[in-house]
Each structure stands twice: as C-alpha cells, then as structure tokens.
Enzyme design. Structure first.
Site, PDB file in Angstrom:
ATOM      1  CE  LYS A   9      11.779  -9.054  -4.030  1.00 16.01           C
ATOM      2  NZ  LYS A   9      11.770  -9.425  -5.249  1.00 16.01           N
ATOM      3  CB  THR A  10      10.959  -2.112  -3.746  1.00 12.71           C
ATOM      4  OG1 THR A  10      12.232  -3.131  -3.439  1.00 12.71           O
ATOM      5  CG2 THR A  10      11.600  -0.680  -3.253  1.00 12.71           C
ATOM      6  CD  GLU A  47      11.938  -4.915  -1.179  1.00  6.61           C
ATOM      7  OE1 GLU A  47      12.334  -5.171  -1.921  1.00  6.61           O
ATOM      8  OE2 GLU A  47      11.833  -4.057  -0.757  1.00  6.61           O
TER       9      GLU A  47
END
Length: 455
Positions: A116-117, A160
């Site tokens: 995700k990041t 995010e």
C-alpha cells in the site's frame, strides 16, 4: 468540516494522525493533541503551530469542538473518557479521514495486504510529475513530499487505505486499488472470508464513473473481480489489462520492463527500487494513471524518480562499503519479497535482524514465518523479541521458539534480545560489500542506526 474551529488529536504522532492534523492546520483549524513520546512528525506539527502534550492526561483536554483518536487508543484512555464526560464529539481516525474526503472529487484509495505505502507513493510521484497538484496522505515518510502528507490545491486526494478494523469502509473511493489480499490482522478479522467480505464491500462503494484497479493474478482477488460490474483495469506480471514483458535487472537489482496495455506495447519503464514486487506496485500505479489519462512521459519519469518511502527497503546509510537497509516487512509474503530483492543484488554477506510484529500475527502465521527466509545462501539471521504493539503477551509464543524452528529449515539463525548487543555483534562480523538489514514494523530500525554509530 467547517464547523470545527479547534480539534484535539489523541495519538497525534502516528503517521496517519499527524497527516490529518497537518491538513487541518492548513485549513486554519487550531490543533491540539497528545502522544506518549515525541517524534519528528510531532516536532514538525509544533513548528507549524500545533500545541502538543507529551503524555496522556485528562487535564490536557481543553475547550475543543472535536476529539479525533486513532485505532491504537484504548476505550479507557483518560483523555477519551474526559471528552465524552464533557460532551465533546469524538471520531475515530478513519471516520474523520472519510469526512475530509468529502471535499475532494477524485479520491484515489490504495488498499491491499501488502504494497500500500509503496504503491501510494508511486502514484503520488506520477501525479506530481504530471502537475496534478494532489493532496496526499501516506502511512510512511516519503522524501519527495518531505514527510507523510502533501496538501494540494486540486480535486485529487491520494490516500493509503488500510483494511485493519475495516477502516477503509469509512472512505469514499472514486478509484480503488487492490494490490493483493491475504490473511492478516487476525486479531480483528476472524478469517480470510471475513477479509474478502470487507474488500468486496470496499470496492462496492466505487461510483459508476469511478474505477477498480486490481491484481488479476492474486488467487484471493478472483471473486472480487467476478462480482464487480463497474469500470475495471486489471494488472499482473504475466496477464491482465496491464502486464510486464522483457523484465531485466541491473546489478543493483533495479528492474527494467516493457508495459503491455491491452496486448500492445504501451511504455518501457525503469525503476530505481529493487524487486519483482515493485514491478507489481508500478503496474498498479500505471493502471491508475491510464484511467486518469496521465501523460506517458509523466508515468515514465515519475517512476524513474521514485525512491522508496522510509522503512520500505530504505537505505539509511553506508559506511566502509557496508550498506544498512531498513525494511518494514512484518508478514511472511513481504519478507519473501525482501529476500527476492536481496537475491537480485550483488552482496557478499547479509546480516538480517528480524523483529516479529504482534503475538497474534506470529502465532497465526508461524509455519509461514519459519519458511519465508529460505533462498539466501549468504544470510545470517538474528531474531529479536516480538514487538507487542497493541497486544499483551499471551505466554504461548516467543521469538526463541521461532528462531529454533527457523534453524530446522537450515537457516543460520541466532536469537538475541538486546539491541545494543545485536549492533555490536554485527559490527564484529561485517566486512566489505556486506548488507545489514533490519526487518519489522516495530522499533527494530534503532539497531541499524546504532550500528552506523558504532562504525
């Protein structure tokens, strides 16, 4: 949001909470908050005008319009209890973020168990290169935006979006990215089926003119793809609407590959970060960019300039030809990706320090943790104590047990408890062209910094 003139953030030093506080500071709201310890994010907020208490106390609670608290804050927190006693409205972080999203037309929500990041950061780099002027909030620190949040002046909000405690169900995705889905956060979710149900509900919130960008190759995304009837762009290493061909790696382990879109060559991409998993993250970012009709050159240059966020295979220093890397991996799949990245690099010896994250994750994924370090003949692994985070020690799982089981897999592994002892031990072993890498989502990164100080 305009009705709130003063907001109190409990747990303001967290990566997401501090970002939200910074957004509200920009909107002219008076920001007050508290956290157990200070950090760089808190110092930045204070420099920008926030008033922050170190330590939680009911006496900190001031005359504010709203109290926002993170998921890490327990229900018996004295500040939270005081706010309720005073009749002050309280919101959990994800609810508050969902309210902020209502001010934006294009909410780009990046979800998934892993990546995700990094994917959020890649999309941010591309959109900035294309001068889209997005607002960005990331669960990590990105040098490109000098922190974990960027406040833009346009309709784009890149977010995010974590599934833990169903946080992302409070959001308003216009475009949702699903990188992958695996069992995790099993202290909240009952099993994989419950996780899949949450992801299905998340993507069902995408409007008709929005889009789902999803990994076509991951086994657990199939049902979501089959059930979704809106606009969709799939991606994968070998198949999907967007996929990769002619993958090559440099001596540093950085990939170059052709991007195929609808079975035709779209662009050629070179990344400045290692690993097959980052090809997948880049393909998700490219698919997102295609939907928003981003210029091809902006995609190529945005990905080329991209450097990993802090703690995502991030080089924190290099002395005497010894490189020190910090890696946030805390799930077996993520560790396997890091191992794969190291395998593609020209390294003498690898000294890896792994700090398991939470007792529940270590116990539920124990067998996978035992096998995820395989594949590196030059690996010297050190296991340190489990980082409890939000949990209490149940007494039936520990790092010594894990180290003994990993040793049975033929891995050179040692259990060590003290961080300074670990740093000194590695210092006594390393030589030219070695890599030291700390792995985990807790405070294991302190070891890498201590090691650099000793050198």
């Amino acid at each position: 949001m305009r009705e709130y003139k003063s907001i109190y953030f409990i747990g303001i030093g967290g990566s997401s909470m501090s970002g939200l506080a910074e957004i509200m500071l920009e909107k002219g709201v008076s920001i007050i908050g508290s956290d157990r310890t200070s950090n760089a994010l808190i110092e930045k907020l204070m420099k920008n005008g926030a008033k922050i208490h170190i330590g939680h106390s009911s006496s900190n609670m001031e005359d504010v319009d709203l109290v926002v608290y993170s998921a890490a804050i327990s229900s018996d927190n004295e500040e939270l209890l005081k706010a309720k006693e005073l009749g002050i409205k309280t919101l959990e972080r994800s609810e508050f973020l969902g309210m902020i999203m209502e001010d934006y037309k294009y909410n780009i929500c990046i979800s998934g168990t892993h990546g995700k990041t990094t994917t959020t950061s890649m999309i941010s780099s591309i959109f900035l290169m294309d001068k889209k002027d997005p607002t960005i909030t990331i669960g990590g620190e990105l040098d490109l935006i000098d922190g974990n949040v960027r406040i833009g002046k346009n309709d784009y909000f890149i977010v995010e979006s974590c599934e833990y405690r169903d946080s992302f169900l409070k959001f308003h995705p216009f475009l949702a990215v699903v990188t992958n889905i695996e069992p995790d956060h099993l202290d909240y979710f009952k099993d994989l089926n419950q996780i899949l149900k949450s992801f299905n509900e998340f993507v069902s919130m995408i409007p008709k003119d929005g889009c789902l960008v999803i990994n076509a190759e991951h086994p657990n995304t199939k049902d979501i793809i089959d059930d979704f009837s809106g606009n969709m762009i799939t991606f994968g290493l070998k198949y999907g609407d967007v996929y990769a061909e002619n993958i090559k790696f440099t001596e540093s382990g950085y990939p170059n590959f052709d991007v195929i879109y609808k079975d035709e060559l779209y662009i050629n991409v070179s990344l400045s970060v290692p690993g097959m998993h980052n090809i997948l993250n880049a393909l998700a970012a490219i698919a997102t960019s295609i939907f928003f009709d981003i210029d091809k050159l902006s995609i190529i240059q945005g990905l080329k300039q991209f450097k990993t966020p802090h703690r995502r295979f991030y080089c924190i220093g290099e002395i005497n030809d010894v490189k020190v890397i910090d890696e946030y991996s805390h799930h077996p799949t993520e560790i396997r990706a890091a191992v794969s990245s190291l395998k593609n690099m020209h390294i003498n010896n690898i000294y890896m320090v792994f700090q398991p994250h939470t007792y529940s994750r270590t116990k539920s994924l124990y067998d996978e943790f035992c096998k995820c370090f395989n594949g590196l003949d030059n690996l010297h692994l050190i296991i340190t104590d489990i980082y409890a985070a939000r949990e209490k020690d149940p007494g039936d799982i520990n790092s010594k047990m894990l180290a003994d089981s990993i040793k049975d897999e033929g891995i050179d592994v040692t259990y060590m408890k003290d961080f300074e002892e670990i740093a000194k031990y590695i210092k006594s072993k390393v030589s030219k062209d070695d890599v030291v890498i700390t792995v985990g989502a807790g405070d294991v990164n302190k070891i890498g910094k201590a090691f650099l100080n000793y050198l």
